[in-house]
Design a protein around this motif. Structure first.
Motif, PDB file in Angstrom:
ATOM      1  N   ILE A  71      69.274  41.385 -24.214  1.00 48.75           N
ATOM      2  CA  ILE A  71      67.949  41.982 -23.762  1.00 48.75           C
ATOM      3  C   ILE A  71      67.981  42.224 -22.598  1.00 48.75           C
ATOM      4  O   ILE A  71      66.715  43.085 -21.821  1.00 48.75           O
ATOM      5  N   ALA A  75      66.923  45.549 -21.249  1.00 51.05           N
ATOM      6  CA  ALA A  75      65.774  45.606 -20.346  1.00 51.05           C
ATOM      7  C   ALA A  75      66.013  46.447 -18.850  1.00 51.05           C
ATOM      8  O   ALA A  75      65.455  47.716 -17.763  1.00 51.05           O
ATOM      9  N   ARG A  76      66.570  45.784 -18.174  1.00 55.03           N
ATOM     10  CA  ARG A  76      66.672  45.852 -16.380  1.00 55.03           C
ATOM     11  C   ARG A  76      67.512  47.723 -16.159  1.00 55.03           C
ATOM     12  O   ARG A  76      67.634  48.034 -15.827  1.00 55.03           O
ATOM     13  N   ALA A  79      65.077  49.952 -17.490  1.00 57.75           N
ATOM     14  CA  ALA A  79      63.760  50.703 -16.037  1.00 57.75           C
ATOM     15  C   ALA A  79      64.790  51.053 -14.930  1.00 57.75           C
ATOM     16  O   ALA A  79      63.931  51.930 -13.894  1.00 57.75           O
ATOM     17  N   PHE A  85      58.612  49.962 -19.806  1.00 52.99           N
ATOM     18  CA  PHE A  85      58.174  49.180 -21.182  1.00 52.99           C
ATOM     19  C   PHE A  85      56.438  49.067 -21.834  1.00 52.99           C
ATOM     20  O   PHE A  85      56.149  48.812 -20.841  1.00 52.99           O
ATOM     21  N   GLN A  92      54.873  38.367 -23.401  1.00 53.31           N
ATOM     22  CA  GLN A  92      56.310  38.964 -22.265  1.00 53.31           C
ATOM     23  C   GLN A  92      56.170  38.588 -20.947  1.00 53.31           C
ATOM     24  O   GLN A  92      55.426  38.547 -20.284  1.00 53.31           O
ATOM     25  N   LEU A  95      59.770  41.457 -17.609  1.00 51.18           N
ATOM     26  CA  LEU A  95      60.518  42.119 -17.813  1.00 51.18           C
ATOM     27  C   LEU A  95      60.084  42.950 -19.394  1.00 51.18           C
ATOM     28  O   LEU A  95      60.285  44.342 -19.356  1.00 51.18           O
ATOM     29  N   VAL A  97      59.295  41.904 -22.623  1.00 48.01           N
ATOM     30  CA  VAL A  97      60.021  41.152 -23.480  1.00 48.01           C
ATOM     31  C   VAL A  97      58.952  39.527 -23.972  1.00 48.01           C
ATOM     32  O   VAL A  97      58.863  39.173 -23.117  1.00 48.01           O
ATOM     33  N   ALA A 106      61.393  43.823 -26.902  1.00 52.64           N
ATOM     34  CA  ALA A 106      60.491  44.703 -25.505  1.00 52.64           C
ATOM     35  C   ALA A 106      60.882  46.263 -26.613  1.00 52.64           C
ATOM     36  O   ALA A 106      61.069  46.537 -27.098  1.00 52.64           O
ATOM     37  N   PHE A 108      58.870  50.834 -25.718  1.00 54.06           N
ATOM     38  CA  PHE A 108      59.157  51.344 -25.197  1.00 54.06           C
ATOM     39  C   PHE A 108      58.635  52.406 -25.495  1.00 54.06           C
ATOM     40  O   PHE A 108      59.019  52.815 -26.991  1.00 54.06           O
ATOM     41  N   SER A 117      62.316  50.439 -29.826  1.00 57.22           N
ATOM     42  CA  SER A 117      62.718  49.103 -29.122  1.00 57.22           C
ATOM     43  C   SER A 117      63.667  48.492 -29.059  1.00 57.22           C
ATOM     44  O   SER A 117      64.634  49.161 -28.919  1.00 57.22           O
ATOM     45  N   GLU A 120      66.769  41.889 -29.236  1.00 58.31           N
ATOM     46  CA  GLU A 120      68.186  40.970 -29.023  1.00 58.31           C
ATOM     47  C   GLU A 120      68.981  40.790 -30.412  1.00 58.31           C
ATOM     48  O   GLU A 120      67.947  40.174 -31.869  1.00 58.31           O
TER      49      GLU A 120
END
Length: 121
Positions: A71, A75-76, A79, A85, A92, A95, A97, A106, A108, A117, A120
């Motif tokens: 995750i 997420a990176r 982004a 997010f 959270q 990131l 998460v 996470a 968005f 979302s 993971e």
């Protein structure tokens, strides 16, 4: 009665071209367009229908979850592609998460405001 049907899910958007750009360009999904609607091709073989609705109101719940192995890496990458997010809870991390309950997740939004979302596995 429906035990053997191949059901599929769907949700509305207010701008089909913006949704198509987001789901193809930002998320990297294969997307078909027919009759003014989109079909998101996701693993497992059952498409997700995305249809236009003039009086669209974004769903107040998560409409689509994307399982990921890592995750933080996902997420990176999102982004870096311009995804922001959502922040719902003090738990959270930097990131976005949430790691305090259940599997790390996470959230968005797509261009229509629908909540998606990464979660993971």
């Amino acid at each position: 009665m429906f035990g053997k049907t191949q059901a599929f899910s769907g949700f509305s958007v207010d701008d089909v071209p913006a949704a198509k750009e987001f789901y193809t360009g930002t998320l990297g999904l294969d997307v078909d367009e027919e009759h003014g609607m989109l079909q998101l091709k996701i693993a497992g073989g059952h498409p997700v229908l995305v249809y236009p609705k003039d009086d669209h109101t974004p769903a107040a719940y998560t409409t689509l979850n994307f399982p990921v192995a890592d995750i933080a890496a996902a997420a990176r990458e999102l982004a870096a592609r311009g995804v922001t997010f959502e922040r719902y809870d003090d738990g959270q991390d930097e990131l976005g998460v949430l790691r305090t309950e259940g599997p790390p997740i996470a959230w968005f939004k797509d261009p229509a405001g629908n909540v998606l979302s990464i979660i993971e596995e």
